[in-house]
Structure formats: C-alpha cells, structure tokens
Design a protein around this motif. Structure first.
Motif, PDB file in Angstrom:
ATOM      1  N   VAL A   9      -3.448   0.509   3.090  1.00 56.68           N
ATOM      2  CA  VAL A   9      -3.340  -0.924   3.362  1.00 56.68           C
ATOM      3  C   VAL A   9      -3.187  -1.194   4.846  1.00 56.68           C
ATOM      4  N   ASP A  10      -2.595  -0.222   5.567  1.00 58.72           N
ATOM      5  CA  ASP A  10      -2.381  -0.343   7.014  1.00 58.72           C
ATOM      6  C   ASP A  10      -1.513  -1.555   7.340  1.00 58.72           C
ATOM      7  N   LEU A  11      -0.249  -1.480   6.880  1.00 55.21           N
ATOM      8  CA  LEU A  11       0.710  -2.527   7.176  1.00 55.21           C
ATOM      9  C   LEU A  11       1.191  -2.392   8.614  1.00 55.21           C
ATOM     10  N   ALA A  12       2.287  -3.054   8.929  1.00 57.22           N
ATOM     11  CA  ALA A  12       2.838  -2.958  10.281  1.00 57.22           C
ATOM     12  C   ALA A  12       3.204  -1.505  10.591  1.00 57.22           C
ATOM     13  N   GLY A  13       3.133  -1.138  11.857  1.00 60.87           N
ATOM     14  CA  GLY A  13       3.356   0.248  12.242  1.00 60.87           C
ATOM     15  C   GLY A  13       4.741   0.767  11.906  1.00 60.87           C
ATOM     16  N   TRP A  14       5.757  -0.098  11.905  1.00 61.72           N
ATOM     17  CA  TRP A  14       7.125   0.356  11.681  1.00 61.72           C
ATOM     18  C   TRP A  14       7.462   0.498  10.205  1.00 61.72           C
ATOM     19  N   THR A  15       6.626  -0.043   9.297  1.00 63.12           N
ATOM     20  CA  THR A  15       6.957   0.033   7.872  1.00 63.12           C
ATOM     21  C   THR A  15       6.939   1.471   7.363  1.00 63.12           C
ATOM     22  N   ALA A  18      17.316   9.618 -11.608  1.00 65.71           N
ATOM     23  CA  ALA A  18      17.215   8.390 -10.807  1.00 65.71           C
ATOM     24  C   ALA A  18      16.814   8.715  -9.378  1.00 65.71           C
ATOM     25  N   GLY A  19      17.339   9.829  -8.844  1.00 65.25           N
ATOM     26  CA  GLY A  19      16.968  10.240  -7.489  1.00 65.25           C
ATOM     27  C   GLY A  19      15.497  10.597  -7.377  1.00 65.25           C
ATOM     28  N   TRP A  20      14.955  11.323  -8.380  1.00 70.02           N
ATOM     29  CA  TRP A  20      13.528  11.648  -8.364  1.00 70.02           C
ATOM     30  C   TRP A  20      12.677  10.390  -8.474  1.00 70.02           C
ATOM     31  N   ALA A  21      13.103   9.454  -9.322  1.00 69.12           N
ATOM     32  CA  ALA A  21      12.350   8.203  -9.464  1.00 69.12           C
ATOM     33  C   ALA A  21      12.359   7.409  -8.159  1.00 69.12           C
ATOM     34  N   TRP A  22      13.489   7.413  -7.479  1.00 70.31           N
ATOM     35  CA  TRP A  22      13.602   6.705  -6.198  1.00 70.31           C
ATOM     36  C   TRP A  22      12.638   7.300  -5.178  1.00 70.31           C
ATOM     37  N   ILE A  23      12.608   8.633  -5.069  1.00 70.82           N
ATOM     38  CA  ILE A  23      11.714   9.283  -4.115  1.00 70.82           C
ATOM     39  C   ILE A  23      10.256   9.011  -4.475  1.00 70.82           C
ATOM     40  N   GLY A  24       9.941   9.087  -5.769  1.00 67.05           N
ATOM     41  CA  GLY A  24       8.569   8.836  -6.199  1.00 67.05           C
ATOM     42  C   GLY A  24       8.095   7.441  -5.857  1.00 67.05           C
ATOM     43  N   TRP A  25       8.977   6.450  -6.030  1.00 69.68           N
ATOM     44  CA  TRP A  25       8.607   5.065  -5.723  1.00 69.68           C
ATOM     45  C   TRP A  25       8.277   4.890  -4.248  1.00 69.68           C
ATOM     46  N   TRP A  26       9.119   5.428  -3.367  1.00 68.00           N
ATOM     47  CA  TRP A  26       8.879   5.281  -1.943  1.00 68.00           C
ATOM     48  C   TRP A  26       7.707   6.135  -1.482  1.00 68.00           C
ATOM     49  N   ALA A  27       7.458   7.265  -2.170  1.00 64.81           N
ATOM     50  CA  ALA A  27       6.280   8.072  -1.840  1.00 64.81           C
ATOM     51  C   ALA A  27       4.999   7.297  -2.137  1.00 64.81           C
ATOM     52  N   VAL A  28       4.991   6.548  -3.248  1.00 67.70           N
ATOM     53  CA  VAL A  28       3.834   5.708  -3.565  1.00 67.70           C
ATOM     54  C   VAL A  28       3.625   4.651  -2.479  1.00 67.70           C
ATOM     55  N   LEU A  29       4.713   4.068  -1.992  1.00 64.50           N
ATOM     56  CA  LEU A  29       4.593   3.064  -0.926  1.00 64.50           C
ATOM     57  C   LEU A  29       4.098   3.697   0.369  1.00 64.50           C
ATOM     58  N   ILE A  30       4.531   4.930   0.657  1.00 67.12           N
ATOM     59  CA  ILE A  30       4.067   5.616   1.870  1.00 67.12           C
ATOM     60  C   ILE A  30       2.561   5.860   1.794  1.00 67.12           C
TER      61      ILE A  30
END
Length: 233
Positions: A54-60, A36-48
């Motif tokens: 996409v160039d969202l807001a600077g703080w995201t 579950a920890g690896w899946a969590w990191i992978g999900w947020w890495a995809v968002l990063i």
C-alpha cells in the motif's frame, strides 16, 4: 454512649488493596496468553506486509514493527527485572558444557574480528577510491559511513541481547505456555495470580525470538542497510 448489656461495636477492619487486584483481564487471555501473543504478532505482521504494497507513510512501518514486539518485550523486561542476579548462575552445568560454551564464544569472537578487519580494509579502499586525493573528502565520507553504521551495529547488538534473554527465559520458565514449575521469585505478582499468569505466558522464549529477533532482522535489512547504501552512493 452504649446501654448496659449492649456489646461494644468496633469498626470493621479495612482490607488492604491487593496490587493488580483491580485489573480485570479477559478470561480467554488468562487461559491462553501465549496464543494471544502469537495472534498479536501475526496481526501486525500482516500490517507490515500490507504496508509494503500500500506504501503508507514512511514512519508507519516502524510503528508496526514496534507494536508487534511490544507485549512480549514489556513482559520479558518485567520478569527479568524481578529476577535476582544470582539466578544467572548456571544450574547443574557440566564441565564439558562449560568448556564448550567458552569455545563457541571464542570462535564467534574470532569470526567477528576477522569480518571487521576485512570490512575495514574494504571500506578504506572504497573511501579512497570515491574521495580521491582530497583529505577533507576522505574524512567527510568516512564520518558519514561511521554514522550510517551506528544503526547497523545497534541492531546487531540488540539481536544478541534478545537471544541472550530468550536463552535465560528458557532456563527460568521453560517452553510451556503456562509453566507449572518456574524458577521465578515466589513474591513476583503473588497477590495478582491472573496478571502473573499472563505476564509469564507472554514472556516466552519462542515468542521473544520471533517478535524481538524477527523484527530486528527486518529493521536491519530494510532500515540500517538501506541507510548505509544511500550514504555510500
């Protein structure tokens, strides 16, 4: 008032509430906390990565980086906070390993000192060339460079702390997802075995290195260095 022959009734004793006993954890999380920890990191890495395109807001970007490392950092802090300081003593350390670790520490210290001397000379020359003969301009530019270096230094020290904590977690609980034999205190979450299993599973040295050290490297190269370059230019 009780009748003759009736047994006296006594109130049933209250069962004390167990710490964490009311927490309902998903069965899949209890069985596979590390996965579950690896899946969590992978999900947020995809968002990063997506944020770079996409160039969202600077703080995201900072929110994504922090969220990626949050579970393992919280669990690591919980485990280390519950571990007595005497556990820091090395176990079955040979004389050779003791001397070799000290040798590596002294070598690293010398390298850091050498780099700092070269960097100081380079910065001094650069500041003098940019500011010219104006003492006020030299002082102002030097202070700006010092302020810009603060996040850089904090990032390096943070990475050293992450490596140190991961090394100690390896000694404390090993590399397995759910270690059978750990050196954790027996009273650590003793009344909540499911929560203990998840916390120990997420406080994994490899997970901490990838989440904590990896996100720190991203912050170092995309945040602190960019700030330093902006100040210098």
């Amino acid at each position: 008032m009780s009748m003759a022959g009736d047994e006296p009734t006594t109130p049933a004793p209250k069962v004390p509430a167990l710490p964490g006993g009311g927490v309902r954890l998903p069965a899949w999380l209890v069985r596979n906390p590390l996965h579950a920890g690896w899946a969590w990191i992978g999900w947020w890495a995809v968002l990063i990565i997506a944020d770079e395109f996409v160039d969202l807001a600077g703080w995201t970007w900072y929110v994504f980086v922090g969220m990626a490392a949050l579970p393992t950092l919280v669990c690591t802090v919980t485990v280390l906070h519950a571990t007595p300081r005497r556990y820091l003593k090395p176990v079955n350390e040979s004389v050779l390993s003791h001397f070799f670790v000290r040798f590596l520490a002294l070598t690293a210290a010398f390298l850091v000192w050498g780099v700092s001397v070269v960097a100081s000379a380079s910065i001094s020359t650069t500041v003098q060339a940019l500011a010219g003969d104006s003492e006020r301009a030299v002082t102002s530019l030097g202070l700006n460079l010092l302020l810009a270096a603060v996040p850089l230094v904090i990032s390096v020290l943070w990475m050293a702390l992450i490596v140190r904590c991961a090394w100690f977690l390896r000694r404390l609980r090993g590399w397995r997802q759910v270690p059978e034999d750990t050196r954790l205190p027996k009273k650590f979450m003793r009344r909540s075995p499911q929560l203990r299993r998840v916390v120990v599973g997420l406080a994994h040295p490899g997970l901490l290195l990838v989440a904590g050290l990896g996100t720190s490297i991203l912050a170092l190269f995309l945040g602190a260095v960019e700030l330093t370059l902006n100040v210098m230019t």
